[in-house]
Scaffold this motif. Structure first.
Motif, PDB file in Angstrom:
ATOM      1  N   PHE A 121       0.809  -1.216   0.000  1.00 22.42           N
ATOM      2  CA  PHE A 121       0.000   0.000   0.000  1.00 22.42           C
ATOM      3  C   PHE A 121       0.846   1.271   0.000  1.00 22.42           C
ATOM      4  CE2 PHE A 121      -3.725  -2.491   1.966  1.00 22.42           C
ATOM      5  CZ  PHE A 121      -4.238  -2.741   0.697  1.00 22.42           C
ATOM      6  N   LYS A 122       2.101   1.132   0.424  1.00 20.16           N
ATOM      7  CA  LYS A 122       2.972   2.308   0.411  1.00 20.16           C
ATOM      8  C   LYS A 122       3.315   2.709  -1.015  1.00 20.16           C
ATOM      9  CE  LYS A 122       5.162   1.316   4.765  1.00 20.16           C
ATOM     10  NZ  LYS A 122       6.234   0.475   5.244  1.00 20.16           N
ATOM     11  N   LEU A 123       3.224   1.753  -1.905  1.00 24.29           N
ATOM     12  CA  LEU A 123       3.637   1.950  -3.286  1.00 24.29           C
ATOM     13  C   LEU A 123       2.440   2.244  -4.174  1.00 24.29           C
ATOM     14  CD1 LEU A 123       6.462   1.305  -4.626  1.00 24.29           C
ATOM     15  CD2 LEU A 123       5.390  -0.810  -5.371  1.00 24.29           C
ATOM     16  N   ALA A 124       1.268   1.756  -3.741  1.00 27.64           N
ATOM     17  CA  ALA A 124       0.088   1.776  -4.606  1.00 27.64           C
ATOM     18  C   ALA A 124      -0.435   3.194  -4.804  1.00 27.64           C
ATOM     19  CB  ALA A 124      -0.991   0.898  -4.000  1.00 27.64           C
TER      20      ALA A 124
END
Lengths: 274, 399
Positions: free
Chosen positions: B368-371
């Motif tokens: 989720f940090k990347l999404a």
């Protein structure tokens, strides 16, 4: 045929994380195991041995605890095991690691016909040490070998995939191969062999046994690269998060995919708006 | 001897370093902190020690004259008919790196009857193409290609050598780097150039969720490999520029311990690297029914299905469909990850995707940090509903 398999002890965890608040590394689990790709190299060696006869030695570099993977190698059928362990080897990059292992191979005083490595390690993932050892030893190598077609006393015929080409290569001995995952199925350790194995059978080597005793070639001193810093990858800036019911989430995502024209399959894919 | 030195007089035995070390390389033995052989010299302990009791001792290194080495040499991978796009991406990156220093970018091409192909490179902005064209060099063999590469380095004296992280590139680069006793960083995801021509190389480190910044300050040339689809290709020029320099092929370069018996062209499977849309199944996909949903979604979006490493290891997909450091690197226009937690091993292989949609039950999942779009949901619940919505819209009524 004299075969050497290079193996490595790796952490049995993929979970080195950074605490977002303190910036400190969190470590989880200190279990170690043999690099899974090295198990495949070991089995490849055992199968060649079955055909050709000879001996199979294993070599590793690491802390004293790396004895464990050598004991495991005995249980899988290795004849002799060598451990290069010395604080002066610590902090080695590809250059120093390959040089150290090549020195160890020379110090063993055996004329190996074939050196096998796994395709890569799961902790470094570089796949570089194998080819680098071959260069130091000045022998040919083929990496990521998919299949060994035939073995003779003087050469091997192997297959390697290069992009959309399958190359069939005859390589003369002595040589080094790194092997792909699918090449063989690793066997289960034998309990009889495991019981027979004894720590005392492991040959220990330090820098003092290497032909080149110049400490500048080993460990951190012998490494060309320096790690300047380690950090957590930055988070994406323009993120949105949905935590609704599955129905609502589905509707939102469907709308987005339509808006971005992914559903018609056109080429007009835009970026997400703020 | 080089290594970390811990000053027992300054050390307060707070044990912060022991706790923080990611490699269990520090122990408290007989009231002294000692470094063991696990040490990777990451120096985290040194930077975080509250009383500066830890220092790094290194041998004095011979300083090299960095001005003797200039520019970037890019190794061009090709199959005799076309240039691998990763090589064009590396030229693109090299031109960008050299913009500030005004040094040259050159290319090295090895093969048999490839002069026409070499001409292609003059449209990219390289100053010179070193061409080694000889019947004996038709098929890639790491040993003799190393000889050629070494000869080219002696000629050009580049500060940096860039090689695509392909099967052959990964085979060649370590040999050449070792021959010059220099450093090689694999699978760099970012490259930057300092004024003193030190190349700052960033790559995922030690299999963990952490990045390492690596330099090669005492050796030249500096070697780095970069995967396909990580950098952006050089733009095609209006007209060709630069020149081709023919390299002399010697007997030593023709000599090899290998004979390539045959090169069989394989039909390329639907390569996930070429797909514009990817739907990825991770360990959160627990049954064949959900996998079937993933296939359906990929079909609806005219995309392909890909997998994480654990899924491939369990036999759900093939290695050709695997994303990550031990699989493929992808850069699609859209990637939807389903039940993927997002270990760096995986994200390193897809983080440059244009639009990242992540579906995971766990709101803490690192993915989720990347999404760009993070959906906290169970894939098994979400996918059937999403497919129904999409089918309705595209007027597709059959199952």
């Amino acid at each position: 045929m004299k075969i050497l398999v290079c193996i490595k002890q790796v952490p049995d965890t993929q979970k080195v994380q950074v605490d977002p608040e303190t910036g400190v590394l969190i470590r989880e689990g200190i279990e170690t195991k043999m690099n899974p790709y090295d198990l495949i190299a070991l089995e490849t060696g055992m199968q060649i041995l079955k055909k050709m006869g000879g001996t199979l030695d294993v070599l590793t570099m690491g802390p004293p605890a790396a004895e464990e993977v050598l004991m495991e190698a005995f249980a899988l059928g290795a004849n002799e095991a060598w451990l290069m362990s010395d604080r002066r080897f610590a902090g080695a990059d590809v250059l120093a690691t390959s040089y150290t292992l090549a020195q160890g191979i020379q110090a063993m005083g055996k004329e190996f016909d074939l050196i096998l490595c796994g395709k890569q390690t799961i902790d470094g993932d570089t796949a570089q040490v194998g080819p680098a050892i071959a260069e130091v030893l000045e022998i040919p190598h083929v990496s990521w070998v998919k299949k060994i077609e035939s073995v003779s006393k003087t050469s091997l015929i192997v297959q390697q995939e290069q992009m959309d080409v399958l190359a069939r290569i005859e390589v003369s001995l002595p040589c080094l191969l790194t092997v792909e995952k699918g090449i063989v199925q690793p066997r289960l350790p034998s309990y009889i062999k495991k019981r027979m194995a004894d720590r005392k059978m492991i040959h220990w080597m330090t820098l003092d046994q290497c032909p080149d005793r110049d400490p500048k070639r080993y460990g951190l001193n012998g490494s060309a690269t320096q790690v300047e810093r380690m950090f957590e990858p930055e988070a994406s800036a323009e993120a949105v998060q949905w935590e609704k019911s599955s129905g609502e989430n589905a509707a939102l995502l469907a709308d987005l995919l339509k808006k971005k024209k992914f559903i018609q399959g056109g080429n007009d894919h835009g970026r997400i708006e703020d | 001897m080089a290594g970390l030195k811990i000053d027992p007089a300054k050390c307060t035995r707070c044990l912060l370093c022991v706790q923080q070390c990611p490699f269990q390389a520090l122990d408290l033995l007989e009231d002294q902190i000692v470094v063991n052989a696990n040490c990777k010299m990451c120096q985290i302990c040194m930077r975080n020690c509250p009383v500066q009791a830890i220092s790094l001792e290194t041998l004095q290194r011979k300083e090299i004259d960095k001005s003797q080495y200039q520019g970037v040499l890019v190794y061009i991978e090709h199959d005799g008919e076309k240039i691998h796009p990763v090589s064009l991406e590396l030229i693109g990156k090299a031109l960008e790196l050299m913009k500030s220093t005004n040094q040259k970018v050159c290319a090295l091409m090895i093969g048999d009857q490839i002069k026409e192909l070499a001409q292609e490179l003059l449209w990219t902005g390289v100053e010179r193409v070193y061409l080694y064209d000889d019947p004996a060099l038709g098929a890639f063999r790491a040993d003799c290609y190393t000889e050629v590469f070494a000869d080219c380095i002696e000629k050009m004296k580049p500060s940096v050598c860039l090689v695509g992280a392909t099967t052959t590139g990964r085979s060649l680069a370590p040999r050449v780097a070792v021959r010059f006793r220099t450093g090689l960083t694999a699978d760099c995801t970012q490259l930057k150039m300092r004024e003193n021509t030190d190349l700052v190389q960033i790559r995922p480190a030690f299999g963990g969720n952490i990045m390492a910044q690596i330099i090669n300050a005492h050796c030249r040339p500096q070697f780095a490999t970069v995967r396909y689809k990580v950098m952006s290709a050089a733009a095609r020029l209006q007209q060709p520029q630069g020149m081709i320099e023919i390299g002399q092929v010697t007997e030593a370069m023709r000599h090899s311990g290998m004979v390539v018996l045959e090169r069989i062209h394989q039909p390329t499977e639907n390569s996930i690297e070429e797909a514009e849309v990817l739907v990825v199944a991770g360990q959160g996909v627990r049954d064949q029914k959900t996998l079937e949903q993933i296939r359906k979604l990929a079909d609806l979006l005219h995309g392909s299905v890909a997998f994480t490493r654990p899924m491939v290891e369990k036999g759900w997909g093939t290695v050709y469909q695997q994303i990550g450091l031990s699989g493929r690197t992808v850069k699609p226009k859209l990637i939807i990850t389903c039940g993927v937690s997002g270990a760096i091993q995986f994200t390193a292989g897809m983080k440059n995707s244009e639009l990242i949609v992540a579906i995971n039950k766990d709101p803490q999942a690192p993915i989720f940090k990347l999404a760009h779009v993070a959906i906290v949901d169970d894939v098994a619940e979400l996918l059937p509903r999403l497919i129904a919505e999409l089918k309705e819209e595209s007027g597709c009524l059959e199952n």
